[in-house]
Write an enzyme that holds these catalytic residues in place. Structure first.
Site, PDB file in Angstrom:
ATOM      1  N   THR A   1      18.607  23.507 -87.440  1.00 39.64           N
ATOM      2  CA  THR A   1      17.385  22.806 -87.071  1.00 39.64           C
ATOM      3  C   THR A   1      16.254  23.826 -86.979  1.00 39.64           C
ATOM      4  OG1 THR A   1      16.442  21.189 -85.513  1.00 39.64           O
ATOM      5  CG2 THR A   1      17.840  22.900 -84.569  1.00 39.64           C
ATOM      6  N   ASN A   2      15.109  23.441 -86.428  1.00 38.93           N
ATOM      7  CA  ASN A   2      14.000  24.385 -86.273  1.00 38.93           C
ATOM      8  C   ASN A   2      13.270  24.072 -84.977  1.00 38.93           C
ATOM      9  OD1 ASN A   2      11.670  22.506 -86.830  1.00 38.93           O
ATOM     10  ND2 ASN A   2      12.830  22.238 -88.721  1.00 38.93           N
ATOM     11  N   HIS A   3      12.259  24.863 -84.680  1.00 35.37           N
ATOM     12  CA  HIS A   3      11.623  24.791 -83.366  1.00 35.37           C
ATOM     13  C   HIS A   3      10.459  23.809 -83.277  1.00 35.37           C
ATOM     14  CE1 HIS A   3      13.560  28.778 -82.173  1.00 35.37           C
ATOM     15  NE2 HIS A   3      13.919  27.888 -81.268  1.00 35.37           N
ATOM     16  N   SER A   4      10.290  22.944 -84.263  1.00 43.68           N
ATOM     17  CA  SER A   4       9.188  21.978 -84.168  1.00 43.68           C
ATOM     18  C   SER A   4       9.301  21.173 -82.870  1.00 43.68           C
ATOM     19  CB  SER A   4       9.240  21.020 -85.369  1.00 43.68           C
ATOM     20  OG  SER A   4       8.364  19.933 -85.154  1.00 43.68           O
TER      21      SER A   4
END
Ligand code: CTP
Ligand code: CA
Length: 222
Positions: free
Chosen positions: A33-36
């Site tokens: 996933t990512n930090h959005s």
């Protein structure tokens, strides 16, 4: 008194918005996933609803409350986001893609947790590309008016212009990071075929309101 009788900026318009990251499972307990944070998309949903629009918000995994009177659909993966967005898109006037969609997912999702089991080597994963949701919406025959986002760490205008052309959308909203990523205040630049313009800096809700006004102006009569 007179102002209260003026129609709201987005009265009668339907907006579809994607927000947040996506989560691409490796096995039942792990993923990419990512930090959005999803904050920008949620702020736009709120600002658009306040401006009189009917808003559908397709959200990846985020920890944010749903803005009042906004219809929210939660998804995990890019493919799920694609599957939720595509049938909705022709039912909306405007599509705003703020989601930080994972570009790749593991080619296979393991049904069971991958165990160390005394393996000598760390596992390696083959990745496969996710569908481009914005580009797919922008190529529908009955497409809504599309806004893309571009969060870049360098050469913001060059990349934003490239995305405008590659995705065939009328407006890209650029954001130069990483200093501003995840922060509450931010600077955005609007990039279209004619050029670019920086929005006055502000918190995400202030920026969202400016962007909503910009969308209303650009879609008036569309
Ligand atoms: N986007 C999308 N679906 C994807 C990838 C991106 O809808 N699979 C949308 C994003 O929501 C954003 C815009 O496309 O509005 C630009 O996303 P970005 O990640 O900057 O563009 P990419 O085409 O993925 O290029 P790159 O990551 O290589 O910069
Ligand atoms: Ca990307």
């Amino acid at each position: 008194l007179i102002a209260s009788f003026q129609p709201k900026l987005l009265a009668g318009k339907k907006l579809l918005i994607t927000a947040g990251p996506t989560f691409e499972a490796i096995d039942p307990v792990r993923g990419i996933t990512n930090h959005s944070s999803g904050k920008m998309g949620f702020a736009i949903a709120r600002a658009a609803q306040e401006a009189g629009a009917e808003v559908t918000l397709i959200a990846g995994p985020v920890h944010l409350p749903t803005p009042p009177h906004v219809r929210r659909i939660d998804v995990q993966s890019a493919q799920q986001m694609f599957d939720a967005v595509l049938p909705q898109a022709p039912l909306h006037d405007v599509f705003v893609a703020t989601a930080a969609v994972a570009d790749w997912r593991p080619a296979v999702m393991n049904e069971h947790k991958i165990k160390k089991d005394g393996k000598k080597l760390a596992p390696s994963f083959e990745l496969t590309e996710n569908p481009d949701i914005l580009a797919a919406v922008a190529s529908l025959p009955d497409k809504p008016w599309c806004v893309g986002f571009a969060a870049e760490s360098q050469d913001l205008l060059t990349h934003a212009r490239e995305k405008l052309l590659r995705k065939n959308v009328p407006l890209i909203v650029g954001n130069l990071g990483p200093a501003t990523f995840g922060r509450d205040d931010n600077t955005l630049v609007l990039v279209d075929a004619a050029g670019h313009r920086e929005l006055p800096a502000g918190d995400k809700l202030a920026l969202a309101r400016q962007l909503v006004a910009e969308i209303a102006r650009r879609t008036a009569g569309v």
